[in-house]
Design a protein around this motif. Structure first.
Motif, PDB file in Angstrom:
ATOM      1  N   TRP A  35     -31.628 -10.510  26.888  1.00 25.16           N
ATOM      2  CA  TRP A  35     -30.547  -9.746  27.492  1.00 25.16           C
ATOM      3  C   TRP A  35     -30.683  -9.851  29.011  1.00 25.16           C
ATOM      4  N   PHE A  36     -29.547  -9.992  29.656  1.00 23.48           N
ATOM      5  CA  PHE A  36     -29.490 -10.108  31.105  1.00 23.48           C
ATOM      6  C   PHE A  36     -28.367  -9.207  31.609  1.00 23.48           C
ATOM      7  N   ARG A  37     -28.353  -8.969  32.890  1.00 20.03           N
ATOM      8  CA  ARG A  37     -27.271  -8.161  33.462  1.00 20.03           C
ATOM      9  C   ARG A  37     -26.930  -8.646  34.862  1.00 20.03           C
ATOM     10  N   GLN A  38     -25.695  -8.379  35.234  1.00 17.00           N
ATOM     11  CA  GLN A  38     -25.235  -8.759  36.559  1.00 17.00           C
ATOM     12  C   GLN A  38     -24.343  -7.668  37.117  1.00 17.00           C
ATOM     13  N   PRO A  40     -22.032  -6.119  40.369  1.00 17.57           N
ATOM     14  CA  PRO A  40     -21.133  -6.717  41.371  1.00 17.57           C
ATOM     15  C   PRO A  40     -21.888  -7.083  42.649  1.00 17.57           C
ATOM     16  N   GLY A  41     -21.699  -8.314  43.085  1.00 16.69           N
ATOM     17  CA  GLY A  41     -22.322  -8.765  44.314  1.00 16.69           C
ATOM     18  C   GLY A  41     -23.785  -9.125  44.201  1.00 16.69           C
ATOM     19  N   LYS A  42     -24.319  -9.071  42.984  1.00 13.98           N
ATOM     20  CA  LYS A  42     -25.740  -9.372  42.792  1.00 13.98           C
ATOM     21  C   LYS A  42     -25.907 -10.545  41.851  1.00 13.98           C
ATOM     22  N   GLU A  43     -27.091 -11.142  41.896  1.00 19.00           N
ATOM     23  CA  GLU A  43     -27.384 -12.228  40.994  1.00 19.00           C
ATOM     24  C   GLU A  43     -27.676 -11.698  39.587  1.00 19.00           C
ATOM     25  N   ARG A  44     -27.495 -12.571  38.616  1.00 22.77           N
ATOM     26  CA  ARG A  44     -27.845 -12.202  37.254  1.00 22.77           C
ATOM     27  C   ARG A  44     -29.356 -12.024  37.161  1.00 22.77           C
ATOM     28  N   VAL A  92     -22.584  -5.785  34.058  1.00 23.44           N
ATOM     29  CA  VAL A  92     -22.161  -6.503  32.861  1.00 23.44           C
ATOM     30  C   VAL A  92     -23.421  -7.045  32.199  1.00 23.44           C
ATOM     31  N   TYR A  93     -23.572  -6.752  30.928  1.00 26.79           N
ATOM     32  CA  TYR A  93     -24.755  -7.164  30.177  1.00 26.79           C
ATOM     33  C   TYR A  93     -24.410  -8.366  29.304  1.00 26.79           C
ATOM     34  N   TYR A  94     -25.281  -9.362  29.353  1.00 26.53           N
ATOM     35  CA  TYR A  94     -25.086 -10.594  28.611  1.00 26.53           C
ATOM     36  C   TYR A  94     -26.266 -10.818  27.660  1.00 26.53           C
ATOM     37  N   CYS A  95     -25.956 -11.314  26.469  1.00 28.23           N
ATOM     38  CA  CYS A  95     -27.027 -11.804  25.613  1.00 28.23           C
ATOM     39  C   CYS A  95     -27.054 -13.324  25.723  1.00 28.23           C
ATOM     40  N   ALA A  96     -28.211 -13.881  25.464  1.00 27.06           N
ATOM     41  CA  ALA A  96     -28.387 -15.319  25.597  1.00 27.06           C
ATOM     42  C   ALA A  96     -29.425 -15.812  24.607  1.00 27.06           C
ATOM     43  N   ALA A  97     -29.316 -17.087  24.272  1.00 27.46           N
ATOM     44  CA  ALA A  97     -30.233 -17.722  23.329  1.00 27.46           C
ATOM     45  C   ALA A  97     -30.936 -18.880  24.009  1.00 27.46           C
ATOM     46  N   SER A  98     -32.208 -19.023  23.710  1.00 24.11           N
ATOM     47  CA  SER A  98     -33.001 -20.085  24.300  1.00 24.11           C
ATOM     48  C   SER A  98     -33.599 -20.977  23.225  1.00 24.11           C
TER      49      SER A  98
END
Length: 122
Positions: A35-38, A40-44, A92-98
């Protein structure tokens, strides 16, 4: 693999939310998930990671003790339980797969969901 995140919303400080990320395909248990988040105006930035079978988890320092990542491979779903939310968790929260390895590094992840907004009011 395709990822669909859900569960975001507006919550008061101190409250809780549970994010879900549903994955398509039959090989979900061959991916490490994160899980990641971004904001406004910041990097993920990274939030949490979980290994393929769920035996290992890791957290960014700012969420340790408040967030819990888990997965249900039978349901092709990864979760992020967020407790004691703070206004600075708004993002904003993102899920991701590696398929490249396990860990919190953004560059490890090659498949990303569309994101779900989490807003924490003070």
């Amino acid at each position: 693999v395709q990822l669909q995140a859900s569960g975001g919303g507006l919550v008061q400080a101190g409250g809780s939310l549970r994010l879900s990320c549903a994955a398509s395909g039959r090989t979900f248990n061959s991916y490490n998930m994160g899980w990641f988040r971004q904001a406004p105006g910041k990097e993920r930035e990274s939030v949490a990671a979980i290994s393929m079978r769920g035996g290992s988890t890791d957290y960014e320092d700012s969420v340790k003790g408040r967030f819990t990542i888990s997965r249900d491979n039978a349901k092709n779903t990864v979760y992020l339980q967020m407790n004691s939310l703070k206004p600075e968790d708004t993002a904003v929260y993102y899920c991701a797969a590696s398929s490249r390895g396990y860990g919190l590094g953004v560059k490890l992840y090659d498949y990303w969901g569309q994101g779900t907004q989490v807003t924490v009011s003070s």
